[in-house]
Design a protein around this motif. Structure first.
Motif, PDB file in Angstrom:
ATOM      1  N   GLY A 103      39.876  34.190  45.910  1.00 32.73           N
ATOM      2  CA  GLY A 103      39.688  35.555  46.402  1.00 32.73           C
ATOM      3  C   GLY A 103      40.849  36.468  46.064  1.00 32.73           C
ATOM      4  N   THR A 104      42.046  35.937  46.073  1.00 30.71           N
ATOM      5  CA  THR A 104      43.221  36.735  45.768  1.00 30.71           C
ATOM      6  C   THR A 104      43.187  37.187  44.319  1.00 30.71           C
ATOM      7  OG1 THR A 104      44.477  35.468  47.377  1.00 30.71           O
ATOM      8  CG2 THR A 104      45.739  36.740  45.785  1.00 30.71           C
ATOM      9  N   ALA A 105      42.769  36.323  43.427  1.00 31.34           N
ATOM     10  CA  ALA A 105      42.706  36.675  42.010  1.00 31.34           C
ATOM     11  C   ALA A 105      41.725  37.819  41.787  1.00 31.34           C
ATOM     12  CB  ALA A 105      42.298  35.465  41.183  1.00 31.34           C
ATOM     13  N   VAL A 106      40.641  37.821  42.491  1.00 31.31           N
ATOM     14  CA  VAL A 106      39.645  38.875  42.333  1.00 31.31           C
ATOM     15  C   VAL A 106      40.174  40.194  42.867  1.00 31.31           C
ATOM     16  CG1 VAL A 106      37.365  39.657  43.048  1.00 31.31           C
ATOM     17  CG2 VAL A 106      37.701  37.304  42.327  1.00 31.31           C
ATOM     18  N   ARG A 107      40.821  40.198  44.020  1.00 27.92           N
ATOM     19  CA  ARG A 107      41.323  41.444  44.611  1.00 27.92           C
ATOM     20  C   ARG A 107      42.412  42.079  43.758  1.00 27.92           C
ATOM     21  NH1 ARG A 107      40.556  38.715  49.456  1.00 27.92           N
ATOM     22  NH2 ARG A 107      42.688  38.024  49.548  1.00 27.92           N
ATOM     23  N   LYS A 108      43.223  41.276  43.091  1.00 30.70           N
ATOM     24  CA  LYS A 108      44.302  41.814  42.276  1.00 30.70           C
ATOM     25  C   LYS A 108      43.779  42.499  41.021  1.00 30.70           C
ATOM     26  CE  LYS A 108      48.014  38.772  43.693  1.00 30.70           C
ATOM     27  NZ  LYS A 108      48.931  37.713  43.296  1.00 30.70           N
ATOM     28  N   ASN A 109      42.592  42.145  40.567  1.00 33.40           N
ATOM     29  CA  ASN A 109      42.020  42.741  39.375  1.00 33.40           C
ATOM     30  C   ASN A 109      41.306  44.022  39.771  1.00 33.40           C
ATOM     31  OD1 ASN A 109      40.715  43.439  37.040  1.00 33.40           O
ATOM     32  ND2 ASN A 109      39.983  41.360  36.600  1.00 33.40           N
ATOM     33  N   LYS A 110      41.986  45.155  39.596  1.00 28.80           N
ATOM     34  CA  LYS A 110      41.445  46.433  40.045  1.00 28.80           C
ATOM     35  C   LYS A 110      40.181  46.823  39.317  1.00 28.80           C
ATOM     36  CE  LYS A 110      45.873  48.148  41.568  1.00 28.80           C
ATOM     37  NZ  LYS A 110      46.906  49.134  41.401  1.00 28.80           N
ATOM     38  N   SER A 111      39.946  46.320  38.129  1.00 31.79           N
ATOM     39  CA  SER A 111      38.736  46.681  37.396  1.00 31.79           C
ATOM     40  C   SER A 111      37.483  46.161  38.092  1.00 31.79           C
ATOM     41  CB  SER A 111      38.784  46.155  35.963  1.00 31.79           C
ATOM     42  OG  SER A 111      38.720  44.742  35.952  1.00 31.79           O
ATOM     43  N   LEU A 112      37.616  45.165  38.947  1.00 32.69           N
ATOM     44  CA  LEU A 112      36.459  44.638  39.644  1.00 32.69           C
ATOM     45  C   LEU A 112      36.045  45.506  40.827  1.00 32.69           C
ATOM     46  CD1 LEU A 112      37.174  40.810  39.671  1.00 32.69           C
ATOM     47  CD2 LEU A 112      35.642  42.077  38.188  1.00 32.69           C
ATOM     48  N   THR A 113      36.847  46.487  41.181  1.00 39.96           N
ATOM     49  CA  THR A 113      36.496  47.340  42.304  1.00 39.96           C
ATOM     50  C   THR A 113      35.756  48.585  41.875  1.00 39.96           C
ATOM     51  OG1 THR A 113      38.619  48.479  42.236  1.00 39.96           O
ATOM     52  CG2 THR A 113      38.457  46.535  43.677  1.00 39.96           C
ATOM     53  N   LEU A 119      31.132  35.718  39.194  1.00 40.04           N
ATOM     54  CA  LEU A 119      32.114  34.999  40.016  1.00 40.04           C
ATOM     55  C   LEU A 119      31.588  34.748  41.424  1.00 40.04           C
ATOM     56  CD1 LEU A 119      35.391  36.890  39.028  1.00 40.04           C
ATOM     57  CD2 LEU A 119      34.744  34.563  38.389  1.00 40.04           C
ATOM     58  N   VAL A 120      30.993  35.772  42.003  1.00 38.31           N
ATOM     59  CA  VAL A 120      30.445  35.652  43.353  1.00 38.31           C
ATOM     60  C   VAL A 120      29.278  34.668  43.360  1.00 38.31           C
ATOM     61  CG1 VAL A 120      29.272  36.895  45.220  1.00 38.31           C
ATOM     62  CG2 VAL A 120      31.238  37.924  44.075  1.00 38.31           C
ATOM     63  N   LEU A 121      28.451  34.713  42.329  1.00 42.08           N
ATOM     64  CA  LEU A 121      27.318  33.786  42.241  1.00 42.08           C
ATOM     65  C   LEU A 121      27.792  32.341  42.275  1.00 42.08           C
ATOM     66  CD1 LEU A 121      24.275  33.319  41.860  1.00 42.08           C
ATOM     67  CD2 LEU A 121      24.665  33.481  39.398  1.00 42.08           C
ATOM     68  N   GLU A 122      28.839  32.048  41.542  1.00 43.83           N
ATOM     69  CA  GLU A 122      29.377  30.687  41.531  1.00 43.83           C
ATOM     70  C   GLU A 122      29.879  30.286  42.923  1.00 43.83           C
ATOM     71  OE1 GLU A 122      32.895  28.101  39.362  1.00 43.83           O
ATOM     72  OE2 GLU A 122      32.255  29.997  38.470  1.00 43.83           O
ATOM     73  N   ALA A 123      30.636  31.176  43.560  1.00 42.39           N
ATOM     74  CA  ALA A 123      31.154  30.873  44.900  1.00 42.39           C
ATOM     75  C   ALA A 123      30.020  30.769  45.918  1.00 42.39           C
ATOM     76  CB  ALA A 123      32.145  31.952  45.337  1.00 42.39           C
ATOM     77  N   ALA A 124      29.058  31.679  45.829  1.00 42.55           N
ATOM     78  CA  ALA A 124      27.943  31.671  46.775  1.00 42.55           C
ATOM     79  C   ALA A 124      27.103  30.411  46.618  1.00 42.55           C
ATOM     80  CB  ALA A 124      27.085  32.917  46.581  1.00 42.55           C
ATOM     81  N   LEU A 139      27.864  44.309  48.223  1.00 38.20           N
ATOM     82  CA  LEU A 139      28.025  42.914  48.626  1.00 38.20           C
ATOM     83  C   LEU A 139      28.845  42.162  47.579  1.00 38.20           C
ATOM     84  CD1 LEU A 139      25.573  40.534  50.271  1.00 38.20           C
ATOM     85  CD2 LEU A 139      26.770  39.783  48.226  1.00 38.20           C
ATOM     86  N   VAL A 140      28.516  42.358  46.301  1.00 36.79           N
ATOM     87  CA  VAL A 140      29.221  41.667  45.224  1.00 36.79           C
ATOM     88  C   VAL A 140      30.689  42.065  45.201  1.00 36.79           C
ATOM     89  CG1 VAL A 140      29.435  41.548  42.715  1.00 36.79           C
ATOM     90  CG2 VAL A 140      27.212  41.238  43.780  1.00 36.79           C
ATOM     91  N   LEU A 141      30.965  43.372  45.240  1.00 46.32           N
ATOM     92  CA  LEU A 141      32.344  43.835  45.122  1.00 46.32           C
ATOM     93  C   LEU A 141      33.187  43.546  46.362  1.00 46.32           C
ATOM     94  CD1 LEU A 141      31.776  47.190  43.230  1.00 46.32           C
ATOM     95  CD2 LEU A 141      32.521  44.997  42.301  1.00 46.32           C
ATOM     96  N   GLY A 142      32.560  43.384  47.512  1.00 46.12           N
ATOM     97  CA  GLY A 142      33.308  43.117  48.733  1.00 46.12           C
ATOM     98  C   GLY A 142      33.268  41.675  49.194  1.00 46.12           C
ATOM     99  N   TYR A 143      32.726  40.787  48.386  1.00 46.94           N
ATOM    100  CA  TYR A 143      32.474  39.396  48.814  1.00 46.94           C
ATOM    101  C   TYR A 143      33.748  38.646  49.204  1.00 46.94           C
ATOM    102  CZ  TYR A 143      30.083  34.910  49.050  1.00 46.94           C
ATOM    103  OH  TYR A 143      29.557  33.730  49.486  1.00 46.94           O
ATOM    104  N   PHE A 144      34.831  38.832  48.493  1.00 45.76           N
ATOM    105  CA  PHE A 144      36.048  38.058  48.749  1.00 45.76           C
ATOM    106  C   PHE A 144      37.021  38.744  49.683  1.00 45.76           C
ATOM    107  CE2 PHE A 144      34.582  36.471  44.586  1.00 45.76           C
ATOM    108  CZ  PHE A 144      34.377  35.154  44.953  1.00 45.76           C
ATOM    109  N   ARG A 145      36.636  39.844  50.268  1.00 44.06           N
ATOM    110  CA  ARG A 145      37.543  40.565  51.169  1.00 44.06           C
ATOM    111  C   ARG A 145      37.455  40.037  52.556  1.00 44.06           C
ATOM    112  NH1 ARG A 145      36.931  46.479  48.550  1.00 44.06           N
ATOM    113  NH2 ARG A 145      37.848  45.795  46.621  1.00 44.06           N
TER     114      ARG A 145
END
Length: 81
Positions: A6-16, A38-43, A75-81
């Protein structure tokens, strides 16, 4: 040492980034689709069926050149928050 998932995803600003709001509509941005994968794999690992369905709709929208629903994108963009 690898960063937490989750931290790796939040640090990548392009994903927001969100889907561009154009008059005729447009396909989802590449960052949104990448996040959906990424979310699909985790989900899948977590058995989160609602997130799986949302990710599939975002990915399908990209493949079809359409705009995914805003709820799915959020949902996708906020999944790891």
């Amino acid at each position: 040492m690898l960063p937490q998932f989750g931290t790796a995803v939040r640090k990548n600003k392009s994903l927001t980034k969100t889907v561009a709001a154009e008059p005729g509509g447009s396909a989802p941005e590449k960052a949104t689709v990448d996040a959906a994968w990424l979310v699909l794999e985790a989900a899948n690992d977590l058995g989160d069926h609602a997130a799986i369905d949302a990710c599939r709709r975002v990915i399908d929208a990209e493949l079809n050149g359409t705009v995914p629903g805003s709820a799915d994108t959020e949902l996708v963009l906020g999944y790891f928050r």
